[in-house]
Write a protein that holds these residues in place. Structure first.
Motif, short mmCIF file in Angstrom:
data_model
loop_
_atom_site.label_atom_id
_atom_site.label_comp_id
_atom_site.label_asym_id
_atom_site.label_seq_id
_atom_site.Cartn_x
_atom_site.Cartn_y
_atom_site.Cartn_z
N ALA A 119 -7.44 4.30 0.46
CA ALA A 119 -6.15 4.93 0.72
C ALA A 119 -5.85 4.96 2.22
O ALA A 119 -4.75 4.57 2.65
N ILE A 120 -6.81 5.39 3.00
CA ILE A 120 -6.54 5.52 4.43
C ILE A 120 -6.43 4.15 5.09
O ILE A 120 -5.75 3.99 6.11
N ASN A 121 -7.08 3.13 4.50
CA ASN A 121 -6.91 1.77 5.02
C ASN A 121 -5.46 1.31 4.88
O ASN A 121 -4.98 0.49 5.65
N ASN A 122 -4.78 1.84 3.86
CA ASN A 122 -3.36 1.51 3.68
C ASN A 122 -2.49 2.10 4.78
O ASN A 122 -1.34 1.69 4.94
N LEU A 123 -3.04 3.06 5.54
CA LEU A 123 -2.31 3.66 6.66
C LEU A 123 -3.05 3.42 7.97
O LEU A 123 -3.17 4.30 8.82
N GLY A 124 -3.55 2.23 8.12
CA GLY A 124 -4.12 1.84 9.41
C GLY A 124 -5.57 2.19 9.63
O GLY A 124 -6.10 1.96 10.72
N GLY A 125 -6.23 2.81 8.63
CA GLY A 125 -7.65 3.10 8.76
C GLY A 125 -8.00 4.33 9.58
O GLY A 125 -9.17 4.55 9.90
N ASP A 126 -7.02 5.14 9.93
CA ASP A 126 -7.25 6.34 10.74
C ASP A 126 -6.67 7.54 9.99
O ASP A 126 -5.49 7.56 9.65
N TRP A 127 -7.50 8.56 9.76
CA TRP A 127 -7.05 9.73 9.01
C TRP A 127 -5.91 10.46 9.69
O TRP A 127 -5.09 11.11 9.04
N ARG A 128 -5.82 10.37 11.01
CA ARG A 128 -4.72 11.04 11.72
C ARG A 128 -3.37 10.45 11.32
O ARG A 128 -2.35 11.15 11.37
N ASN A 129 -3.36 9.19 10.93
CA ASN A 129 -2.10 8.55 10.56
C ASN A 129 -1.48 9.18 9.31
O ASN A 129 -0.25 9.15 9.15
N LEU A 130 -2.31 9.72 8.42
CA LEU A 130 -1.78 10.31 7.20
C LEU A 130 -0.81 11.44 7.52
O LEU A 130 0.30 11.50 6.99
N PHE A 131 -1.21 12.34 8.41
CA PHE A 131 -0.35 13.49 8.72
C PHE A 131 0.82 13.11 9.62
O PHE A 131 1.87 13.73 9.56
N ILE A 132 0.64 12.08 10.46
CA ILE A 132 1.78 11.58 11.24
C ILE A 132 2.81 10.99 10.29
O ILE A 132 4.02 11.22 10.43
N TYR A 133 2.34 10.23 9.32
CA TYR A 133 3.21 9.61 8.31
C TYR A 133 3.99 10.69 7.55
O TYR A 133 5.21 10.62 7.40
N VAL A 134 3.28 11.70 7.06
CA VAL A 134 3.91 12.77 6.27
C VAL A 134 4.85 13.60 7.15
O VAL A 134 5.97 13.94 6.73
N ARG A 135 4.43 13.91 8.37
CA ARG A 135 5.26 14.72 9.28
C ARG A 135 6.55 13.98 9.64
O ARG A 135 7.62 14.58 9.72
N THR A 136 6.46 12.67 9.84
CA THR A 136 7.66 11.90 10.14
C THR A 136 8.64 11.96 8.98
O THR A 136 9.84 12.18 9.18
N TRP A 137 8.13 11.78 7.79
CA TRP A 137 8.97 11.77 6.59
C TRP A 137 9.62 13.13 6.38
O TRP A 137 10.84 13.24 6.20
N ALA A 138 8.79 14.19 6.40
CA ALA A 138 9.26 15.52 6.00
C ALA A 138 9.99 16.27 7.10
O ALA A 138 10.87 17.09 6.82
#
Length: 300
Positions: A119-138
């Motif tokens: 899953a995290i590889n789908n977002l660049g392999g860095d766990w920090r990207n998950l919350f940046i992705y969600v924060r940008t969206w929401a």
């Protein structure tokens, strides 16, 4: 990050020696311009903000994309994070308070991450990207909407589009990816262009070119687009304040393009602000074990 610039470099319909591209890349980093002109293609780092906007513009929901990216087992943690940011913003009426050190949300224990590597590889392999992705969206997308004075119920549409960057002395235009908000106002549609920035820095070269951009379709803009700088961290929005005249813009592009071809090509970012190098599509060529490569030094 400079995702829009590196996407333009990778667009095969853009000529490698186009003066607009050469000028923009030389302004970013002279060494990067040299790599480009000798034939090296960039490898843009993963940009979670850009990816989030791409998915948001598709019309699908955040939940649908999280499931698509295999985050099924962490949906509740992500929902908790969104609630925490909402509550923190209510309690602290300042811009993006969730960026403050006292905010404790946006963390997933190591034990809960087990089995989520795909899953995290789908977002660049860095766990920090998950919350940046969600924060940008929401949150950030709504911060920008409010800053651009777009009403939630206006019927606006966010799209990712290619536009033409043109100048009178160039024969062919440059195709450039950008973010466009189309807002119905009466019988017309207002066009608002958003350019992602960091620390509210308005690159006069890039923004001046965007102010002159044209559509790739047969129909011109229904009205002159308004260009905004969208801060990718704070969510702040500011209208572009141009200081370059059209004549000065042409002269600057010609001068920077000539420098890109003839040099010098010092690795200015690596010497002055190496954090920018982490956002560069040529970092794999310029760096080895965190030191400037000998090749880069030879360009001084």
């Amino acid at each position: 990050m400079y995702t829009d610039l590196f996407l333009a470099l990778l667009n095969r319909k853009n000529a490698r020696e186009h003066p607009i591209l050469s000028a923009m890349l030389y302004a970013f980093c002279p060494t990067a311009a040299r790599w480009w002109l000798v034939g090296a293609d960039p490898i843009p780092p993963f940009d979670p903000v850009w990816k989030s906007l791409q998915d948001l513009a598709s019309g699908e929901t955040l939940l649908e994309f999280l499931i698509k990216y295999d985050f099924d087992g962490l949906i509740e943690e992500i929902r908790t994070y969104i609630r925490e940011v909402e509550e923190y913003r209510t309690q602290h009426p300042v811009r993006s308070p969730e960026l403050m050190p006292l905010f404790r949300g946006g963390k997933i224990p190591a034990g809960r991450r087990f089995g989520s590597q795909n899953a995290i590889n789908n977002l660049g392999g860095d766990w920090r990207n998950l919350f940046i992705y969600v924060r940008t969206w929401a949150f950030l997308s709504q911060d920008w909407r409010i800053g651009m004075q777009i009403e939630r119920d206006s019927g606006y549409k966010l799209t990712s589009e290619k536009v033409y960057l043109t100048l009178p002395f160039t024969r062919l235009p440059v195709q450039f990816d950008t973010w466009i908000w189309k807002v119905p106002v009466g019988h017309v549609t207002e066009t608002k262009i958003g350019v992602l920035v960091t620390d509210q820095e308005q690159d006069q070269l890039r923004f001046s070119l965007m102010r002159r951009c044209t559509t790739m379709g047969k129909q011109p803009w229904p009205n002159t687009p308004t260009v905004f700088a969208l801060d990718r961290e704070t969510g702040e929005t500011s209208h572009f304040d141009q200081t370059l005249s059209d004549k000065d813009l042409e002269g600057m592009v010609q001068s920077l393009s000539n420098l890109a071809k003839k040099g010098p090509h010092p690795p200015l970012n690596a010497l002055r602000q190496p954090s920018i190098c982490k956002q560069c599509g040529y970092q794999h060529l310029c760096f080895e074990k965190n030191y400037i490569s000998q090749h880069a030094l030879n360009t001084l």
